[in-house]
Enzyme design. Sequence first.
Site, mmCIF file in Angstrom:
data_model
loop_
_atom_site.group_PDB
_atom_site.id
_atom_site.type_symbol
_atom_site.label_atom_id
_atom_site.label_comp_id
_atom_site.label_asym_id
_atom_site.label_seq_id
_atom_site.Cartn_x
_atom_site.Cartn_y
_atom_site.Cartn_z
ATOM 1 N N ASP A 92 0.856 -1.183 0.000
ATOM 2 C CA ASP A 92 0.000 0.000 0.000
ATOM 3 C C ASP A 92 0.896 1.238 0.000
ATOM 4 O O ASP A 92 2.124 1.132 -0.056
ATOM 5 C CB ASP A 92 -0.948 0.003 1.204
ATOM 6 C CG ASP A 92 -2.331 0.541 0.820
ATOM 7 O OD1 ASP A 92 -2.418 1.729 0.452
ATOM 8 O OD2 ASP A 92 -3.316 -0.221 0.868
ATOM 9 N N HIS A 121 -2.695 2.956 -4.993
ATOM 10 C CA HIS A 121 -2.059 2.717 -3.686
ATOM 11 C C HIS A 121 -0.575 2.378 -3.874
ATOM 12 O O HIS A 121 -0.062 1.416 -3.291
ATOM 13 C CB HIS A 121 -2.791 1.603 -2.943
ATOM 14 C CG HIS A 121 -4.119 2.025 -2.386
ATOM 15 N ND1 HIS A 121 -4.258 2.822 -1.277
ATOM 16 C CD2 HIS A 121 -5.387 1.779 -2.822
ATOM 17 C CE1 HIS A 121 -5.550 3.028 -1.029
ATOM 18 N NE2 HIS A 121 -6.253 2.419 -1.970
ATOM 19 N N GLU A 156 -9.787 2.081 -5.278
ATOM 20 C CA GLU A 156 -9.476 3.486 -5.052
ATOM 21 C C GLU A 156 -8.326 3.979 -5.947
ATOM 22 O O GLU A 156 -7.337 4.521 -5.475
ATOM 23 C CB GLU A 156 -9.135 3.719 -3.580
ATOM 24 C CG GLU A 156 -10.304 3.391 -2.650
ATOM 25 C CD GLU A 156 -9.960 3.505 -1.179
ATOM 26 O OE1 GLU A 156 -10.850 3.829 -0.382
ATOM 27 O OE2 GLU A 156 -8.796 3.230 -0.808
ATOM 28 N N TYR A 194 -16.233 -4.718 8.159
ATOM 29 C CA TYR A 194 -14.991 -3.957 8.283
ATOM 30 C C TYR A 194 -14.730 -3.764 9.771
ATOM 31 O O TYR A 194 -15.372 -2.947 10.419
ATOM 32 C CB TYR A 194 -15.106 -2.615 7.557
ATOM 33 C CG TYR A 194 -14.611 -2.649 6.135
ATOM 34 C CD1 TYR A 194 -14.892 -3.739 5.310
ATOM 35 C CD2 TYR A 194 -13.866 -1.607 5.600
ATOM 36 C CE1 TYR A 194 -14.445 -3.789 4.008
ATOM 37 C CE2 TYR A 194 -13.411 -1.638 4.286
ATOM 38 C CZ TYR A 194 -13.700 -2.725 3.498
ATOM 39 O OH TYR A 194 -13.250 -2.779 2.200
#
Length: 542
Positions: free
Chosen positions: A185, A257, A319, A410
């Site tokens: 990441d 990322h 993302e 989550y």
Amino acid sequence: MQRRISLIPQPQQLTAADGDLDLSTLGAIAAAPDLHPLAWLLSDLLNRGTGLRLPVVQSTAKDPAGGRVLRLALEGHRPEDFTTAAEAYRLDVTPEGVDLVAAHPAGIARGIATLRQLLPADALREAPAAEPVVPLVQIRDEPRLRWRGVMLDVARHFQPKDFVLKMIDRAWLHRLNVIQLHLTDDQGWRYEIPSRPKLTEIGSWRAETVIGHAREDRGFDGTPHGGHYSVSDLREIASYARERHIMIVPEVNLPGHARAVLAAYPELGAGQNKPVSPTFGVFEEVLEPTQAALDFALEAYTAIGEVFDGPFVHIGGDEVPMTQWESSPIAKALMEKEGLEDVRGVQAWFTEAFCAHLHAMGKRVIGWDEILDGGAPAEAAVAVWRTQAYVEKALEAGHEVLVSPQSHVYFDHYEGEDEGEPLRIHGLTSVEKVAGWDPAPDGVDESKILGAQCQLWSEYLPHPRDVEYAAFPRMAVFAEVAWTSREVRAAEPVLDRLPEHLERLHAMGIGYRPLEGPKPWQQGGSGRYRRFDWAFTEPEAE
């Protein structure tokens, strides 16, 4: 008096009888040669927690107790790997001994997990602390879903190898069968590729970490943070999981990322020359769609795919900002060459190349649901983390779906409303909320649901004790949701059994969250881990 038998997950069928069996009255663990690794593992675990050492003998051998044994046996036609039938088992505890029977070694592994929960809770300790006594019972069991996983984010905060091994054991005890390792990441690259030394020299550590929540303005701690797994570490993790019939799914999250990658090899991006990120969020830096960047990614997937022999590799894909590509002449040239009408097609170009490469390695690709946005090969599985609409979108596009919505699984969300809860990203996911969730509700074709997974994102989980508090007991409740049928769950509510299960977690030394709220030493207090709430809107209920 017959004692209550409390297990998590609840088996599909459980019939209890009066009385107990003292395993020390048995002569051996009798097993066929291909089950000897599991038999010795069981022998070691019994010895560790109770002091009982049962030898392992061939199924046909005579033992000192005149045939009274703990028998592990394979019977029937062997199912395909990674099917619910492969994990089905039959467990009978009678005055004459123990019979654990399955059609596949994975079923034996799941039955051993159940047998360990039948022992007193103290038998799960690291040294003898309990008698090896189990109740007389008959169990017939099979999981509801094929994939029952937990994701460990070791990228945002590195977690030591020994803790990863502990989490494999904890997953095994709860009859989970997948550990996803989020290895890369913006905040760190966590595995060694010998041909790319800068990934560990530069990309595996950051100079400091934001204090408190990334949305606050409290500065940085000035303390370097980092770590990575060597190839030997990864092979040990793979072997440890394989012995327990747990599948490791490595995740290499690209093309977004990518700050840690680009800190090490800035030529693979747009040349921003930014360091490994010391804070959390979504950043614009992505791989440029060049042959060099693609070659790097394929090299990274080859390296990790050769270590972990499971069928799946996770490519991430979540993302991914389009900002850099929208202004990139390289991306524009690619779009013209490939006839891409939308910049989202650039990500699809990466996704298709990743899928083709891993398919040639004999692997299946899984990615976060954003891979749907620009299109993904039909054979790719989709891990849905957003809303039910993406489950339906993925199913309509012909993909198998791993259901893992942030609204319910989550576990970086707050555990409760208590002001003392330690810092989390946002949200609220209580054990009651997890217990009431169904990963395949009415109207969904359950045959297309690959499974379910809970996530332990680690932006605000810096240490193993923080991961434990976030994971348990929610992970135990999730295990029941993924394993047990809706009918049995309704008849035997998991929350009724949870207090007894906490005794097991305590015996294992897990720093779980008490049901009534955090202990004083588990609270966030007024320091760097104090609770921070912001205006987060939960997705609509699924």
